[in-house]
Design an enzyme around this catalytic site. Structure first.
Site, mmCIF file in Angstrom:
data_model
loop_
_atom_site.group_PDB
_atom_site.id
_atom_site.type_symbol
_atom_site.label_atom_id
_atom_site.label_comp_id
_atom_site.label_asym_id
_atom_site.label_seq_id
_atom_site.Cartn_x
_atom_site.Cartn_y
_atom_site.Cartn_z
ATOM 1 N N ALA A 170 38.103 37.259 38.188
ATOM 2 C CA ALA A 170 38.785 36.090 38.752
ATOM 3 C C ALA A 170 39.918 36.514 39.679
ATOM 4 O O ALA A 170 40.542 37.566 39.489
ATOM 5 C CB ALA A 170 39.328 35.221 37.627
ATOM 6 N N GLY A 194 35.186 38.624 35.038
ATOM 7 C CA GLY A 194 34.172 37.781 35.652
ATOM 8 C C GLY A 194 33.170 38.546 36.489
ATOM 9 O O GLY A 194 32.025 38.108 36.658
#
Length: 264
Positions: free
Chosen positions: A70, A115
């Protein structure tokens, strides 16, 4: 080879029946911003609807990273309300990859963290080179893996191994990652994209109807008891048994020639 861009940060290249979804935000090591998440989801939606696509390979244009997760610089400016609004957008990127109806392969080099590793875990197979460093370090910054990591990692390596990796937030280098099953294929440095595309091409040579049905059976049957899983498989078999691809495949086998799949 044709190219199509989705927003500023995602590039889709076509290699015959193999689509390459390239993460292309090099200035941020492919950190997933709100805009980039929207673009990944949009690209996946388009590829999933394209019956000419038989396999998808997720790659990176950055030399030292697949994706670092992220965009924490963007997140640092968020209010709580901003974070709530962004959540479904972020989830859309990960579920977009996860729900692609065709076989998917991640080509990982350098950092695939948080992520970024979850994008790879959302694929069916992960090809990594010797520079790969993977991990889910979210608890070290006060959150948890939120792109599927707490569910996808134990399905790969078992509950206790996943717990150790998530609770310690440690990074795992390429050789150990292969040993633990965090990646499926380990290749020489710099060859992850080439090898993943070659694997995609081998997959794409097979029946597009069969590939989609096989993936559906694998995904839906995972975690079910054997009897229920066999019912999932039977339903998938019935969906292909009377297809044009099945007729062509049997005919080509008996005529000793390469099949020309109708894809229906």
């Amino acid at each position: 080879m044709s190219e199509e861009r989705y927003g500023e940060f995602v590039l889709v290249r076509r290699h015959g029946h193999v689509a390459e979804l390239a993460l292309d935000r090099p200035k941020a090591m492919n950190a997933v911003s709100t805009e980039m998440a929207r673009s990944v989801a949009a690209a996946c939606a388009a590829l999933g609807d394209d019956r000419d696509v038989r396999a998808v390979v997720v790659t990176s244009t950055h030399e030292r990273a697949f994706c670092v997760g992220a965009d924490l610089k963007e997140r640092n400016s968020f209010t709580d309300a901003d974070l709530v609004r962004q959540r479904p957008v972020a989830r859309g990127a990960y579920t977009g990859v996860l729900e692609l109806p065709v076989p998917t392969i991640a080509a990982v080099h350098g950092f695939a963290l948080g992520g970024g590793f979850e994008l790879a875990l959302s694929c069916d197979l992960i090809v990594a080179d010797g520079t790969a460093v993977v991990g889910l370090p979210e608890v070290s910054i006060g959150v948890i893996p939120g792109g599927g990591g707490t569910q996808l990692l134990p399905r790969r390596v078992g509950a206790s191994r996943a717990a150790e990796l998530i609770f310690t937030a440690r990074r795992v280098e390429a050789a150990e990652a292969r040993e633990l099953g965090l990646v499926d294929v380990l290749v020489e440095e710099g060859r992850d994209r080439e090898e993943a595309l070659a694997l995609g091409a081998r997959i794409a040579a097979n029946s597009p109807v069969g590939l989609r049905a096989a993936k559906k059976a694998l995904r839906l049957g995972h975690g079910l008891d054997l009897r229920a899983g066999l019912e999932v498989e039977d339903a998938a078999w019935r969906s292909v048994a009377f297809s044009g691809d099945r007729a062509e495949g049997v005919a080509a086998f008996n005529e000793k020639r390469k099949p020309e799949w109708p894809g229906e």
